[in-house]
Design a protein around this motif. Sequence first.
Motif, PDB file in Angstrom:
ATOM      1  N   THR A  40       0.784  -1.204  -0.077  1.00  0.00           N
ATOM      2  CA  THR A  40      -0.151   0.041  -0.015  1.00  0.00           C
ATOM      3  C   THR A  40       0.707   1.441   0.019  1.00  0.00           C
TER       4      THR A  40
ATOM      5  N   HIS B 116      -7.482   6.759  -3.639  1.00  0.00           N
ATOM      6  CA  HIS B 116      -8.547   6.022  -3.215  1.00  0.00           C
ATOM      7  C   HIS B 116      -9.916   6.818  -3.337  1.00  0.00           C
TER       8      HIS B 116
ATOM      9  N   THR C 198      -1.534   0.538 -10.080  1.00  0.00           N
ATOM     10  CA  THR C 198      -0.758   0.271  -8.997  1.00  0.00           C
ATOM     11  C   THR C 198       0.710   0.983  -9.265  1.00  0.00           C
TER      12      THR C 198
END
Length: 311
Positions: A96, A133, A168
């Motif tokens: 993350t 996010h 990502t």
Amino acid sequence: MTENTRRDGLVSIGMLSQKTGVPVRTLRFYCDEGILQPHRSSGGHRLFDPVTTVDRVLLVRRLRGLGLSLTTIVGVLTDAVSITEAVAAERTALDTELGALRWRRASLVAVEDAPPMRRAARLALLATVHDRHTAYDGLVGFWRRVLAPLPSDMFDGFVGMNIPAPPTDPTPRQVVAYAELVTVTSDPAAAPAMSRQLWRPDPTGIHDKRELLTGVAEACAIAGPLVVGHVEPRPGAELDQFLAAHATARRERDTPRFRQRMLHGGNDTDPRIHRYWKLTTDITGETTAGAAHYWLYRALERATSPAAPVP
């Protein structure tokens, strides 16, 4: 007899430090934190069982070297969590963190690459996806308004296929495209425009939205390879499937009049719609449902031009 050579086999904190290579001050800290449970000599000095304590200290040292917190390590030592679980959780947290760093780096490069006169605007644009996010959640909320009251299971399937998650390992171009995508969906007129294209005219006449979307998805799946192959839109099985889905959901028949209604009631040429799906393609590198939808609209346009007499 010294504290380092006791008959009971216990060793001093100094000897434990020598055996493990861990500084005395760190061992004292471990004692204070409850990680080590020392014995006490008559003089109050800390004493340790060398067999069990050395292994315990080395395990703590190795886990700390991997970046695990003392709280997690205590969980391992007390068997509340296994080493495998603890390491997996740390790896997930690191993934993350790395994802956030990659996104940040791509954003910085995107600002650097912008022409000097446009850097301020680029910086303002990228501020909309500083929290990637939250930006993604905003896209989901946009489609939730468009697709309401679609059942949750079908909505989740749509999300998986049509709402791009933040890459990502993004390129600067993808970060900019994502920010622009968020900007498009922030336009109050975007959701009504997309809704009109999806449901076509008179959405209140649709008896089964689930049935409609299933049929439209099948038509888009058939049209998708034609879009990829740069086949010019033309009437065929793909268009028939698309129109049959709309007609069935409205309890109507696919007639020339019905086709005219479908052609002129979908808002297909709205620039916000095209911008959304182009940006989605830029982000994912894949042909979108929106591109297939527009291909079907163009096919319908050709099928009804020149216009046949409407009964």
